[in-house]
Design an enzyme around this catalytic site. Structure first.
Site: not given
Ligand code: PLP
Length: 308
Positions: A161
């Site tokens: 992230k």
């Molecule tokens: C690339 C990506 N995939 C998946 C997600 C979903 O992740 P989460 O459920 O932890 O918010 C996010 C969330 O921002 C994301 O940026």
């Protein structure tokens, strides 16, 4: 699920490296490393207003992920406990009365010239903003398979992230929107289905859930994990496995999950309708179960919420 009118974001009090200030006064030098090289890792955390208080969703999970991602990318974050306390204080100081989204970021605040992670000082910030639906959860989404490839785990790990990695998401999302779609679906460098620009993806086939596994260059979504649990509690198993592109065109139902998008259903992929463009029964059940959990209407999932 949309929340009420949105006050100006700039009115909120934000945390930057030890001080609380109005968001517009939280400035960084133009030669900040994170601004020049995308060297930050972040989280997005939702707070749901239940009429009397804000319930922060899966707070501990988000800060444990941030702490681990900071370590992986050679940044030092405050402790999980310290970041949790700052997030709670951010809500308490701003006292919102509608759904909010918190954005904590660990970043390279030094001004060293050159793309290196060692010996560059780290900073931490946390702010909030009102947020209703990120994607429309009621209307089906029209999505496309992106011409942009997902970042590989051995390039900029999606798992991390990292702020800089979101240029990849922005290119895919922009292409999708410019071509009239709501969202983009990435394939990875093995041509397998990966995820959306900021969402994980689930398919329903033959009564079972399927989602790309954790080695498919995805962000290991916190919502993804909780949807797998919710589905299991509803008696539906989920297979985490490699998903081929053309399975998208054969799927009985498709939905996206994420802190921002919550559970958003897909009505068409590359202009091929999913289930004749109607929301599927399992998607509907999972959307409802998720909404009940995050609004504190199901005591079974009370542990997901931190009231402030
Ligand atoms: C690339 C990506 N995939 C998946 C997600 C979903 O992740 P989460 O459920 O932890 O918010 C996010 C969330 O921002 C994301 O940026």
């Amino acid at each position: 699920m949309s929340s009420a009118a949105t006050p100006p974001v700039n009115n909120s009090l934000a945390y930057l490296n030890g001080a609380w200030k109005p968001l517009t006064e939280c400035t960084v030098p133009i030669n900040t490393h994170a601004l020049q090289y995308g060297t930050g890792v972040f989280e997005g955390i939702r707070g749901y207003w239940d009429g009397t208080r804000i319930n922060l969703l899966l707070l501990d999970e988000h800060f444990r992920r941030l702490h681990a991602n900071a370590a992986m990318t050679l940044m030092t974050s405050p402790s999980v406990e310290a970041m949790t306390a700052i997030a709670r204080e951010c809500v308490a100081r701003n006292a919102p009365t509608q759904n909010v989204y918190l954005r904590p970021v660990v970043y390279k605040k030094g001004t060293t010239l050159g793309p290196v992670l060692v010996n560059v000082p780290d900073g931490f910030m946390c702010y909030l903003q009102p947020l209703g639906d990120y994607l429309d959860t009621s209307k089906g989404l029209s999505v496309c398979v992106s011409s942009w490839r997902r970042l590989a785990d051995n390039a900029i790990p999606t798992r991390s992230k990292a702020t800089g990695g979101y240029l990849n998401s922005a290119l895919a999302k922009s292409e999708a929107v410019m071509n009239g779609y709501d969202e983009a679906i990435f394939l990875n460098d093995r041509n397998q289905v990966c995820e959306g620009s900021a969402e994980n993806i689930f398919l329903v086939r033959d009564g079972l859930l399927h989602t790309p596994d954790r080695t498919a260059d995805i962000l290991e979504g916190i919502t993804r994990r909780n949807i797998i649990q919710l589905a299991a509690d509803l008696g539906v198993a989920c297979q985490e496995r490699a998903v081929a592109r053309t399975e998208l065109y054969h799927a009985d139902e498709i939905f996206l999950t994420g802190t921002g998008c919550q559970v958003s259903w897909v009505k068409a992929v590359d202009q091929r309708p999913v289930r004749d463009g109607a929301r599927g029964p399992l998607t509907t059940r999972i959307q409802q179960a998720y909404e009940d959990a995050v609004y504190g209407r199901n005591p079974r999932y009370a542990g997901w919420l931190t009231p402030v």
